[in-house]
Design a protein around this motif. Structure first.
Motif, PDB file in Angstrom:
ATOM      1  N   PHE A  38       0.850  -1.185   0.000  1.00  0.00           N
ATOM      2  CA  PHE A  38       0.000   0.000   0.000  1.00  0.00           C
ATOM      3  C   PHE A  38       0.887   1.237   0.000  1.00  0.00           C
ATOM      4  O   PHE A  38       1.904   1.289   0.693  1.00  0.00           O
ATOM      5  N   ALA A  39       0.476   2.248  -0.775  1.00  0.00           N
ATOM      6  CA  ALA A  39       1.310   3.424  -0.977  1.00  0.00           C
ATOM      7  C   ALA A  39       0.520   4.719  -0.831  1.00  0.00           C
ATOM      8  O   ALA A  39       0.380   5.480  -1.803  1.00  0.00           O
ATOM      9  N   PRO A  40      -0.043   4.999   0.378  1.00  0.00           N
ATOM     10  CA  PRO A  40      -0.595   6.343   0.564  1.00  0.00           C
ATOM     11  C   PRO A  40       0.526   7.356   0.318  1.00  0.00           C
ATOM     12  O   PRO A  40       1.656   7.148   0.769  1.00  0.00           O
ATOM     13  N   ASP A  41       0.239   8.414  -0.392  1.00  0.00           N
ATOM     14  CA  ASP A  41       1.302   9.252  -0.947  1.00  0.00           C
ATOM     15  C   ASP A  41       2.154   9.924   0.123  1.00  0.00           C
ATOM     16  O   ASP A  41       3.341   9.648   0.253  1.00  0.00           O
ATOM     17  N   ASP A  93      -1.348  -8.603   5.199  1.00  0.00           N
ATOM     18  CA  ASP A  93       0.062  -8.818   5.533  1.00  0.00           C
ATOM     19  C   ASP A  93       0.983  -8.342   4.419  1.00  0.00           C
ATOM     20  O   ASP A  93       1.864  -9.064   3.944  1.00  0.00           O
ATOM     21  N   VAL A  94       0.780  -7.081   3.997  1.00  0.00           N
ATOM     22  CA  VAL A  94       1.650  -6.472   2.992  1.00  0.00           C
ATOM     23  C   VAL A  94       2.234  -5.190   3.566  1.00  0.00           C
ATOM     24  O   VAL A  94       1.672  -4.587   4.491  1.00  0.00           O
ATOM     25  N   PRO A  95       3.375  -4.746   3.048  1.00  0.00           N
ATOM     26  CA  PRO A  95       3.987  -3.515   3.549  1.00  0.00           C
ATOM     27  C   PRO A  95       3.159  -2.277   3.187  1.00  0.00           C
ATOM     28  O   PRO A  95       2.405  -2.282   2.202  1.00  0.00           O
ATOM     29  N   THR A 120       5.738  -1.052   8.261  1.00  0.00           N
ATOM     30  CA  THR A 120       5.486   0.334   7.881  1.00  0.00           C
ATOM     31  C   THR A 120       6.812   0.966   7.493  1.00  0.00           C
ATOM     32  O   THR A 120       7.753   1.010   8.289  1.00  0.00           O
ATOM     33  N   LEU A 121       6.892   1.460   6.262  1.00  0.00           N
ATOM     34  CA  LEU A 121       8.107   2.053   5.728  1.00  0.00           C
ATOM     35  C   LEU A 121       7.920   3.562   5.647  1.00  0.00           C
ATOM     36  O   LEU A 121       6.943   4.037   5.052  1.00  0.00           O
TER      37      LEU A 121
END
Length: 501
Positions: free
Chosen positions: A225-228, A249-251, A288-289
Motif C-alpha cells: 500500500f502506498a498512501p502518498d 500482511d503487505v507492507p 510500515t516504511l
C-alpha cells in the motif's frame, strides 16, 4: 493472502545448477555478511544451494567472474519508477514558485494527466531497466503525483507488473493514493484541498489490486500500500490503509517527516507531530516504511521537544534513508549512526535517477561522519547492511538481501579493480570509496540472468534514453500550467550560464 488471480509469467530459469566463482563473494553466515576470497556460489531453480569453497556436486553451467564481487542484490525501498522531476529542483527554488505545489488557479481549472497511458507504461519499463543496471534486485517503485490528475491507477500498475515480469525485476507494487493535495494561494500561503470520498475509492481499488496481483509471475510480483504523503492523507484513509495492510500482511509505505512544511501542517491540524499522529491512528507497525524520517522532534531540523524517534522505534517501523536526494536539498537524517544506536530499523532507498545505490551509500557515509564530526561514526559495512539486509528485513523477507543456502538467487556481479577504483583495499570499502552503479556488470534475480555484461534482453538503451528525453521535455513544457502565476518555462527553470543560440 491468496496467490495472484492474474496470469503473468516470467522468463524461464536456467536448467540445472549454475556455479559462479569470483575474486570475492559476499556470503552470509551466523547472521552477518562475510567475505569469501576466491569464493563459489551455486544456485538452482531460483534458490542458492551453496556458498563457500570447493563445491563437489554436478553443475550444468560454470561462470568465472574474475576480478569482481558477487554480492546480494540491493533492496530499494523507494525506487524511482518515473522520469525524475526532482532534478529540476537542483538550482530552482522555492518549490511553491517552481511547479512543486499546485497553484489555486490550476486546482480550480481541474488537474489533468500530463502523461497518457502509453507514456506511463514506458516510463515504468524504462525505470525498471535502469534499476537493474544499478544492481537493484528488489524495488518498491515510487513516482511523483505532481503531474497526475490525482492518484495512480490500477491499470498503469497492471502494465508495470507485466514490465517487471518481462524484465525479471522483483517488485512490490501498489498504486499511490491520497485524500488531497497541497495548494499555494495567490499570496503564497499553503493550504490543502481534500476529497475524502475520492481518496477512499482509490484505496478500495488498491486493495483490489493487492488481491489480484500478490504473488504473480511466480512470486516476483508482490504488493504493497502506498498512501502518498502524510500531509495529503486524512485520518480515515490512514486508518483503513493500516487495517487493510494488517489483514493482507503487505507492507505500507508513507512519506513522512520529510519537510518542515509537512511537520508544521500536521502539527497545526492535529496538535501532534507526524509520528505522534500516526501512533494515535494505530498506523505504525513492523512493515510500515517511512521515507525519509529527517524532520523529527529534537533534531537540528525541529526544535520542538518530543519522542518521535522513540515512537518509530517502539512500533518497529522502518526509516527509509535516501541520502543522495536529500543531500541535494541540504538535508540528512540526524544521524544514521544515532538512529542505529537507538535501535531504529533502517533500509535504503534511491528516490532519484540514476538509482545508484553505491553512490547513496557513499554519500550517506560522508554525511553521517560530517554531522557527527568524527570519522568513526559509521563504517562501510553499516551502509551495505542497510542496502541489503535492512531492506529485506523491512519486507519480512529473510530470503532476500543475503547469499546463503535457502536464500533467493538474487545477486549482482560488480567489477572490481577498474582504473577508476584506484588501488583495491577491502572490496566493500573500495566500493564506498570509488565505486558507482555503472560498475554492476551482471544481475541475477530469482536465478535468472536479467543482465549480462550490461545488456538487458529486449532493451535498446540508446532508443529508450532518447524517448525518455522527449517525454521529459514535453512534461517540462507543461510546468507553466501548474506553477503559481504561470510564468514561462525559462522563468521557472534557470540556466547555469547564459545560453547562446
Amino acid at each position: 493472502m491468496t496467490s495472484s488471480t492474474v496470469n503473468i509469467s516470467a522468463t524461464r530459469r536456467p536448467k540445472g545448477r549454475v556455479l559462479m566463482t569470483a575474486r570475492w563473494v559476499v556470503g552470509h553466515r551466523d547472521g552477518r555478511h562475510c567475505l569469501l576470497q576466491n569464493g563459489e556460489i551455486v544456485f538452482e531453480d531460483g534458490m542458492v544451494i551453496f556458498v563457500g569453497h570447493g563445491f563437489d556436486g554436478e553443475v550444468a553451467e560454470r561462470h568465472d567472474q574474475g576480478s569482481a564481487i558477487v554480492a546480494p542484490g540491493f533492496v530499494d525501498l523507494d525506487a524511482l519508477a518515473d522520469l525524475d522531476t526532482t532534478i529540476l529542483a537542483l538550482d530552482n527554488h522555492p518549490g511553491v514558485d517552481k511547479g512543486r505545489v499546485w497553484p489555486r488557479s490550476y486546482m480550480e481549472a481541474g488537474p489533468f494527466e500530463m502523461y497518457d497511458a502509453e507514456e506511463l507504461a514506458f516510463q515504468k519499463r524504462h525505470a525498471f531497466a535502469t534499476l537493474i543496471r544499478n544492481g537493484i534486485t528488489t524495488a518498491l517503485p515510487v513516482a511523483s503525483l505532481f503531474y497526475r490528475a490525482w492518484g495512480e491507477t490500477a491499470e498503469e500498475f497492471s502494465d508495470a507488473a507485466r514490465a517487471a515480469a518481462e524484465l525479471g525485476l522483483r517488485v512490490y507494487l501498489g498504486p499511490a493514493f491520497r485524500t488531497g493535495n497541497l495548494v499555494v494561494e495567490e499570496d503564497g500561503s499553503i493550504t490543502t484541498h481534500y476529497d475524502e470520498a475520492r481518496g477512499l475509492a482509490e484505496l478500495d481499488r488498491a486493495i483490489d489490486f493487492c488481491h489480484r496481483y500478490e504473488g504473480a509471475a511466480g512470486g516476483l510480483i508482490r504488493t504493497m500500500f502506498a498512501p502518498d504523503r502524510i500531509e495529503t492523507s486524512a485520518a480515515a484513509l490512514l486508518r483503513r490503509t493500516a487495517d487493510a495492510a494488517r489483514a493482507l500482511d503487505v507492507p505500507t509505505r508513507l512519506h513522512c517527516c520529510q519537510s518542515k512544511m509537512e511537520y508544521d501542517l500536521v502539527l497545526a491540524r492535529h496538535g501532534m507531530s507526524p509520528p505522534e499522529w500516526l501512533q494515535h491512528l494505530n498506523f505504525l507497525g513492523e512493515k510500515t516504511l517511512l521515507p525519509h524520517g529527517v524532520f523529527v522532534s529534537g533534531s537540528r531540523h525541529i526544535a520542538r521537544p518530543g519522542h518521535d524517534l522513540e515512537i518509530i522505534h517502539d512500533a518497529g517501523a522502518v526509516i527509509v534513508h535516501c541520502p543522495l536526494v536529500f543531500g541535494r536539498m541540504s538535508g540528512a537524517i540526524d544521524s544514521f549512526s544515532r538512529y542505529r544506536e537507538l535501535g531504529i530499523r533502517i533500509g535504503m532507498g534511491t528516490d532519484t535517477s540514476p538509482p545508484d545505490m553505491i553512490a547513496n551509500m557513499q554519500i550517506g557515509l560522508i554525511l553521517n561522519r560530517v554531522l557527527e564530526a568524527r570519522p568513526d561514526a559509521c563504517r562501510s559495512e553499516d551502509f551495505f547492511d542497510a542496502a541489503t539486509i535492512g531492506g529485506a528485513d523491512a519486507l519480512g523477507r529473510p530470503d532476500l538481501g543475503r547469499l546463503q543456502p535457502g536464500a533467493a538467487a538474487d545477486m549482482i556481479v560488480i567489477d572490481l579493480g577498474l582504473p577508476h577504483h584506484g588501488q583495491v583495499i577491502d572490496p566493500i570499502q573500495t566500493l564506498l570509496v570509488a565505486g558507482h552503479g555503472r560498475d554492476v556488470r551482471s544481475v541475477i534475480i530469482d536465478g535468472r540472468f536479467v543482465m549480462r555484461d550490461r545488456v538487458i534482453p529486449g532493451i535498446d538503451e540508446a532508443a529508450d534514453n532518447a524517448r525518455a528525453q522527449r517525454q521529459f521535455d514535453k512534461l517540462k513544457s507543461l510546468y507553466p500550467k501548474r506553477t503559481r502565476g504561470h510564468p514561462p518555462v525559462e522563468k521557472i527553470f534557470s540556466s547555469s550560464y547564459p545560453i547562446v543560440a
